[in-house]
Each structure stands twice: as structure tokens, then as C-alpha cells.
Scaffold this motif. Structure first.
Motif, PDB file in Angstrom:
ATOM      1  N   THR A  91       0.774  -1.227   0.237  1.00  0.00           N
ATOM      2  CA  THR A  91      -0.040   0.113   0.055  1.00  0.00           C
ATOM      3  C   THR A  91       0.846   1.266   0.006  1.00  0.00           C
ATOM      4  O   THR A  91       0.437   2.532   0.457  1.00  0.00           O
ATOM      5  N   THR A 147       2.507  13.372   8.000  1.00  0.00           N
ATOM      6  CA  THR A 147       1.906  13.485   6.769  1.00  0.00           C
ATOM      7  C   THR A 147       2.814  12.991   5.424  1.00  0.00           C
ATOM      8  O   THR A 147       3.739  12.737   5.450  1.00  0.00           O
ATOM      9  N   ASP A 182       1.812  12.184   0.896  1.00  0.00           N
ATOM     10  CA  ASP A 182       0.969  11.666  -0.355  1.00  0.00           C
ATOM     11  C   ASP A 182       0.161  10.124   0.335  1.00  0.00           C
ATOM     12  O   ASP A 182       1.073   9.379   0.824  1.00  0.00           O
ATOM     13  N   SER A 183      -0.840  10.040  -0.276  1.00  0.00           N
ATOM     14  CA  SER A 183      -1.425   8.927  -0.032  1.00  0.00           C
ATOM     15  C   SER A 183      -0.662   7.632  -0.651  1.00  0.00           C
ATOM     16  O   SER A 183      -0.421   7.715  -1.681  1.00  0.00           O
ATOM     17  N   GLY A 184      -0.393   6.704   0.285  1.00  0.00           N
ATOM     18  CA  GLY A 184       0.515   5.691  -0.268  1.00  0.00           C
ATOM     19  C   GLY A 184       1.908   5.938  -0.191  1.00  0.00           C
ATOM     20  O   GLY A 184       2.665   4.669  -0.757  1.00  0.00           O
ATOM     21  N   LYS A 196       3.315   6.193   4.960  1.00  0.00           N
ATOM     22  CA  LYS A 196       3.148   6.640   6.385  1.00  0.00           C
ATOM     23  C   LYS A 196       2.962   5.643   7.278  1.00  0.00           C
ATOM     24  O   LYS A 196       3.467   5.428   8.459  1.00  0.00           O
ATOM     25  N   THR A 197       2.016   4.647   6.974  1.00  0.00           N
ATOM     26  CA  THR A 197       1.607   3.733   7.831  1.00  0.00           C
ATOM     27  C   THR A 197       2.659   2.509   8.171  1.00  0.00           C
ATOM     28  O   THR A 197       2.924   1.905   9.130  1.00  0.00           O
ATOM     29  N   GLN A 254      -6.767   3.125  11.901  1.00  0.00           N
ATOM     30  CA  GLN A 254      -7.670   3.768  10.972  1.00  0.00           C
ATOM     31  C   GLN A 254      -8.953   2.955  11.145  1.00  0.00           C
ATOM     32  O   GLN A 254     -10.111   3.391  11.057  1.00  0.00           O
ATOM     33  N   ASP A 262      -3.591   6.286  14.085  1.00  0.00           N
ATOM     34  CA  ASP A 262      -3.616   6.139  12.413  1.00  0.00           C
ATOM     35  C   ASP A 262      -4.747   6.553  11.958  1.00  0.00           C
ATOM     36  O   ASP A 262      -5.698   5.933  11.662  1.00  0.00           O
ATOM     37  N   GLU A 263      -4.760   7.971  11.625  1.00  0.00           N
ATOM     38  CA  GLU A 263      -5.935   8.593  10.911  1.00  0.00           C
ATOM     39  C   GLU A 263      -7.362   8.051  11.817  1.00  0.00           C
ATOM     40  O   GLU A 263      -8.311   7.638  11.012  1.00  0.00           O
ATOM     41  N   SER A 305     -10.939  10.181  10.465  1.00  0.00           N
ATOM     42  CA  SER A 305     -10.809  10.379   9.181  1.00  0.00           C
ATOM     43  C   SER A 305     -12.417  10.297   8.660  1.00  0.00           C
ATOM     44  O   SER A 305     -12.879  10.906   7.818  1.00  0.00           O
ATOM     45  N   HIS A 308      -4.211  13.312   7.001  1.00  0.00           N
ATOM     46  CA  HIS A 308      -4.181  14.300   5.816  1.00  0.00           C
ATOM     47  C   HIS A 308      -4.786  15.637   6.095  1.00  0.00           C
ATOM     48  O   HIS A 308      -4.348  16.568   5.384  1.00  0.00           O
TER      49      HIS A 308
END
Length: 652
Positions: free
Chosen positions: A161, A463, A465-467, A470-471, A501, A593-594, A597, A623
Motif C-alpha cells: 500500500t 503527513t 501523499d496517500s500511499g 506513512k503507516t 484507522q 493512524d487517521e 478520518s 491528511h
């Protein structure tokens, strides 16, 4: 499908290993799970054997009844004795009833053994599966390929991911200590171990049930075969037993060929059946999303195609293979019945043993002799008829034991070496020159030379970009990924807590859900009021309607179906509140973790303000720009392992 999963020597080795679990001989094992010695499987097997021996004695006398009826019914009118005939009838009913009782007891003991064996095997699998986070590594394609042999041919499969950029092949750049030329293990679209849930639940059940069914036959057959072989030898000489044994020995290899083929097919079918069940589970889990997409037609076509193209062919293949096996088995049984009369003909026409007997005495003698010979053939036929069960046992033994072997081979030693003790007492988290990449892909650098120290009450926001990965930092810090790292990190894991999350709920009572994963929680009536107050404070009082207004009652439906994503995140947050408010609480580091959201800004502010009041160190992934006001440091992660640390205190 390889011959490895057929009826062969490997099967014998694997079933022998499982027998150590089914029939433990150590003294400690007799008292495991609060069992008395009277409930030990070996005791049950002894009772089953004793019952079978008694049953065979009764069967012997029942088998002689027809000859006795022939004698009584063929007597001349002046020789008939009604009292003797009446006693014969009464004795016959007694023997038949006793036969039925002993057969029922045999089935009962076998059923109890099935429960005992399944209990022992399931608990054994659980003891491996749920320790050292094997359940995570087993379901993670990365770890499965970490165990794959370099000689295996597998197609590359990206199952991550995170976004990564390959370093140019001509570029020697790498993380110190992580060589880009290290041999890599390829990813595969077909994991080595499919459907662990199916193996623990369905395969173990089929294995233990089949073993318990064949056990009475396997236990008593040596005794009955030896006895009736001797009785047949008395009548026919060595020709009779020799002919029957040769008949069995010659036919057994033929059955073995068909048996191995069916076993391999069942092994393959179980894999496809597990995947088919998993697909339906996905629909149950994501039914609302599918409905919003109006994806019924797509799912209909996808499921039909899978069933018709993958499952149906192997079902037909199994049918044809079982036809051959059934034909071989039935031929053995029915030809065996003819063989018994051929042996009688040998006695009468060749050896002339019964030439001096009267017709009535000859009928009685033939009846007794035919019973001896036919029952010996019947015992061999019973062993031959076990082929159907043996195919199931072989296939499921391979599936269960490969599951055990793979779990034991999962390398968890790396996890024990990653977390170092805190070097300074005032530090909550220390990261020094931390660099790592995707497991088995050292060129795909996720983070390079990260240096960071967190103290009591400091709050870090991650923070990117997605993917971007971060996790992945959380996975490394929690030793979930089997990665080679450069540098080190240290924190007290016993004083840390993470909220994911996607909250996980076990469909237990609210009390048990909030105590998760504490295995030593004891339900107390006083907790009802405390939990009710928390639910009211966080606008969750309405969920009590789903559990009869009691925090100790389980819901009728899964929490994921009852609550919205936002409600699930709030309920998950209450787990953290209960830990922080406990008298014995020693939490000093919280990973988030988020967790907001699916929440509005007002609820997000309420959560973070509460955590700030607790003066614990926080590491949040998010984000939203609104999260910056609750943190003092921001870690921005970019591609190729680059990052930027920014002080937010001056901005806030």
C-alpha cells in the motif's frame, strides 16, 4: 498438483506428527485443559477397543444363529422341540439387542474421540497461530514470500500500500547495511498457505471426523483377521487364507493408484472452495459499498465465472476419479463374495471333507463354514472400503500439517532484535539514523536516515501523499514487517498503545469490546455506570439499544453492521480513554493512524484536546490541515525515502 499431497510416505510422516497431538503420552498432557485422566484419548481408545472386542464376540454368536435355525427348522416332525426353538428365538433377540447396543457404544466412543481430537488439534493450532503475530505474517504476502524458496517459480506480485520508485539499475545507491544486490524473493499471486480459517475450522473437522470413523475398524481388524484366518485354515487348509490374503494384496495397489489421485484432487478442491467462500465473505463485508456501486450484475458474473471455470471442472474431475475408485472398491467386495463360495467348493469337491455328512448336517456345516470364510473376506473388504475416508484423511492431513510447518518456519527472531531499550529516562521515543525499505525489495527505499526524539507530552504529526508509506513507519516501529533496517529505534512497547484507522471489533459485549485486547478483564457491575457515562459523553448512548441497555450483552449483529464508520472510530477511542483513566495506567506513547478520518472537525477537536490534557506523547498520521494545530512537530514523508521535519509550535 504435485504428488507431494497424495497418499505417500510424506503423508505417513505428517499423520505421525499429528498423532503426537491426538495421543500425547506425557503425564502433563493428561491434565491439560482441566481434563481428568478418565477423559484422556488413550483411555477412550482403550474403552473403544474393549467394546469392539465384546462386539466381535457377539457378532460371532450372531453369525452362528442361521445354522442353528436351519437345524431346528429342518428336523423331522417327531423330533421337533418347541421349547428349544423358543429358547433359540429368545437368545437370538438377546444377541441382536446386545449387538445393537455395542455398535451404538462404538459410535458414541468414536464421536467423543472426534471431539477430543478436534479440541486438541484446534487448540494446538491456535497456540501457534496467535503467538508471535504469526496470524499477521501468515496473511501477509510479504512474509509468505519471505519464506519461499529461491527455487520456486512465482510471478511478481505487488501487494503493498505504498508508492515506491525503483533506483536505477546502474545506480549503486543503497541504504547502508541494506545491499541492493541482495537476492530477492519474488511475490506470488498464489500465497503458499491459503485460507487459514478454512484449515483450522473445516479441514481439522473433516480430518478428525474421518479418523474417528475408521478407528474402530483399524483397532479390531488385526484381531478379527487373525482369528478368522485361523478358523478358515481349520476348514480349508492353508489354501483358503492364502487365497484371501493374495486377493487383498493384489487389489490394494490398484486402489492406491485411484486413492492418491482422489486425494490430490480433494486437496486442490479445498483450496478453491476456501477461495469461493472468501469471495462470498467479501460480499457480506462490503455489501453496502457494492449496493452503492450497483455492482450486483458485476458480482453475479464474477461469482458465476469463478464457480463455472474454477470449481466446476475440479468437481467433475473428482467425480470421475471417485467413479474409478468406487468401481475398484465394489468389484473387490462382490468378487470377494464369490471367492467365499469357491473356497467352499474347494472343500467339498476337491478335499471331500463333508462327504460323510447327512444333508441336514451338511447344510449346518456349510452355514457355519461360509460364515467364517465370508466374515474374513468381509473384514478385508472393510479395510478396502476405507479408501473413501482415507482420501479425505490424506488430503486434510497435508493441508493441516503444511499449515503447521509453515507457521513454525515463519521467522520471528528479527522482531525481537529491533526494539532497543530506552537509553535516557526522559525520552519516550528515540529514532537514530533509521532507514528501511519494503520487505524483500531493498531498492524500494521508504525512509532514509530518520533522526527523531520525542519527550513526555510532545506530539508528532506524520503527513505525506496517500500511499507514500506513512503507516509503514508504524509497521516498522511495531516490528510487523520482516525488514532489514539500518539504524535503530527505542521506546517502551509495554507503555505504548495504537489506534488503527479501521477499528477492529470482536462482536462481543460493549464491556469486552472496550477492554480489548486485555485477556484478564473481569466484568464488574460498577463498570456499567462508568461505561454508560462515557457513551453519553461521546454521543454513543444510542448503541445501548442494540444490547438491551446492558454493556455485558452481546449484539445480535456485528458492530460493523450496526454502527457507522464514525461511530466505530469513536467507540474505538473509548478503549484508549479507559486505559488512560485507569488507576494503573502507565501509557506514555500513543500511535494514532487517521483515527478521525470519518469524524467531523468538532469531534476531532474534542478527541485531541482530551489527549493533550493527558500529557502523553502522540504520533498521528493524517491528511487534514486541521490536525496541525494539535501537534508540535510535523514529519513530511516523500518518495525515495526523503522526509522533512518541521516545527509547528511557532505556526500554532
Amino acid at each position: 498438483m504435485s504428488g507431494r499431497n497424495s497418499f505417500n510416505y510424506l503423508f505417513v510422516k505428517r499423520i505421525a506428527h499429528l498423532l503426537h497431538i491426538f495421543l500425547p503420552l506425557s503425564r502433563l498432557s493428561t491434565n491439560s485443559h482441566k481434563e481428568g485422566i478418565y477423559a484422556h484419548p488413550l483411555v477412550l481408545i482403550f474403552l473403544l477397543l474393549a467394546n469392539e472386542i465384546g462386539l466381535q464376540f457377539v457378532i460371532y454368536f450372531v453369525g452362528l444363529l442361521p445354522s442353528q435355525f436351519y437345524v431346528e427348522l429342518s428336523k423331522a416332525p417327531d423330533q421337533r422341540n418347541f421349547s428349544l426353538f423358543r429358547w433359540l428365538v429368545i437368545r437370538s433377540f438377546g444377541l441382536v439387542i446386545l449387538n445393537a447396543v455395542l455398535k451404538s457404544l462404538s459410535t458414541f466412543f468414536s464421536s467423543v474421540l472426534y471431539v477430543k481430537w478436534r479440541m486438541r488439534l484446534v487448540l494446538y493450532l491456535h497456540s501457534i497461530y496467535f503467538t508471535k503475530q504469526r496470524y499477521y505474517h501468515l496473511l501477509n504476502t510479504t512474509q509468505q514470500n519471505h519464506n519461499r524458496s529461491n527455487h520456486d517459480q512465482a510471478s511478481v506480485y505487488e501487494n503493498q500500500t505504498v508508492q515506491t520508485t525503483d533506483i536505477d539499475d546502474n545506480d549503486d545507491e543503497s541504504i547502508d547495511g541494506i545491499s541492493p544486490t541482495t537476492p530477492r524473493l519474488l511475490y506470488t499471486t498464489k500465497p503458499l498457505i491459503d485460507n487459514p480459517d478454512q484449515r483450522i475450522a473445516q479441514d481439522v473437522d473433516a480430518l478428525c471426523r474421518s479418523l474417528s470413523v475408521i478407528l474402530p475398524i483399524v483397532l479390531i481388524s488385526p484381531f478379527t483377521i487373525v482369528y478368522y484366518t485361523y478358523r478358515t485354515w481349520e476348514v480349508t487348509g492353508y489354501y483358503g487364507p492364502l487365497a484371501i490374503v493374495l486377493y487383498f494384496v493384489i487389489w490394494t495397489p490398484i486402489n492406491k493408484i485411484f486413492l492418491s489421485a482422489v486425494s490430490r484432487t480433494i486437496f486442490s478442491q479445498n483450496i478453491l472452495e476456501g477461495t469461493f467462500r472468501f469471495l462470498h465473505t467479501q460480499v457480506r463485508t462490503y455489501n453496502e459499498s457494492i449496493a452503492f456501486y450497483n455492482g450486483g450484475a458485476f458480482e453475479h458474473k464474477r461469482f458465476d465465472n469463478y464457480f463455472l471455470q474454477s470449481l466446476t471442472p475440479i468437481l467433475y474431475r473428482r467425480n470421475f476419479q471417485e467413479l474409478s475408485l468406487s468401481l475398484s472398491t465394489n468389484l473387490f467386495d462382490y468378487i470377494g463374495s464369490i471367492l467365499s463360495y469357491l473356497l467352499l467348493a474347494l472343500v467339498i469337491f476337491v478335499f471331500h471333507f463333508y462327504d460323510n455328512l447327512s444333508p441336514a448336517a451338511l447344510v449346518e456345516k456349510i452355514s457355519k463354514t461360509s460364515f467364517m470364510i465370508m466374515y474374513l473376506i468381509y473384514r478385508f473388504s472393510q479395510l478396502n472400503d476405507l479408501t473413501d475416508r482415507v482420501t479425505v484423511i490424506a488430503a486434510n492431513t497435508h493441508r493441516v500439517q503444511t499449515f503447521v510447518e509453515f507457521m513454525k518456519n515463519i521467522d520471528t527472531t528479527w522482531a525481537e532484535k529491533l526494539v532497543n531499550p530506552i537509553s535516557q529516562q526522559n525520552e519516550i521515543l528515540s529514532i537514530k539514523n533509521l532507514s528501511y525499505s519494503i520487505p524483500n525489495k531493498p531498492k524500494h527505499v521508504l525512509l532514509r536516515d530518520l533522526n527523531l526524539v520525542l519527550y513526555q507530552g510532545q506530539r508528532l504529526l506524520i503527513t505525506g501523499d496517500s500511499g507514500v508509506g506513512k503507516t509503514s513507519l508504524f509497521r516498522v516501529l511495531h516490528s510487523l514487517w520482516p525488514v532489514s533496517i539500518h539504524g535503530d529505534f527505542s521506546y517502551n512497547s509495554s507503555r505504548a498503545f495504537l489506534l488503527p484507522q479501521r477499528p477492529y471489533f470482536t462482536n462481543q459485549s460493549i464491556h469486552d469490546e472496550l477492554e480489548y485486547p486485555n485477556v484478564e478483564n473481569v466484568p464488574l457491575i460498577a463498570r456499567q455506570t462508568e461505561i454508560e457515562q462515557l457513551l453519553h459523553e461521546w454521543n454513543l448512548s444510542h448503541i445501548l439499544d442494540s444490547v438491551e441497555c446492558s454493556v455485558f450483552v452481546c449484539p445480535k449483529y456485528p458492530w460493523q453492521d450496526i454502527l457507522s464508520p464514525g461511530e466505530l472510530q469513536r467507540l474505538s477511542f473509548l478503549r484508549l480513554i479507559l486505559r488512560l483513566s485507569a488507576v494503573s495506567s502507565n501509557l506514555s506513547l500513543i500511535f494514532l493512524d487517521e483515527i478521525t478520518s470519518s469524524l467531523d472537525a468538532q469531534m476531532e477537536a474534542k478527541m485531541y484536546n482530551y489527549l493533550i490534557e493527558q500529557n502523553v506523547a502522540l504520533i498521528s498520521i493524517g491528511h487534514r490541515d486541521s490536525l496541525r494545530q494539535y501537534h508540535q512537530i510535523e514529519l513530511k514523508i516523500f518518495k525515495n525515502g526523503r522526509y522533512l521535519l518541521e516545527n509547528l509550535s511557532s505556526i500554532n
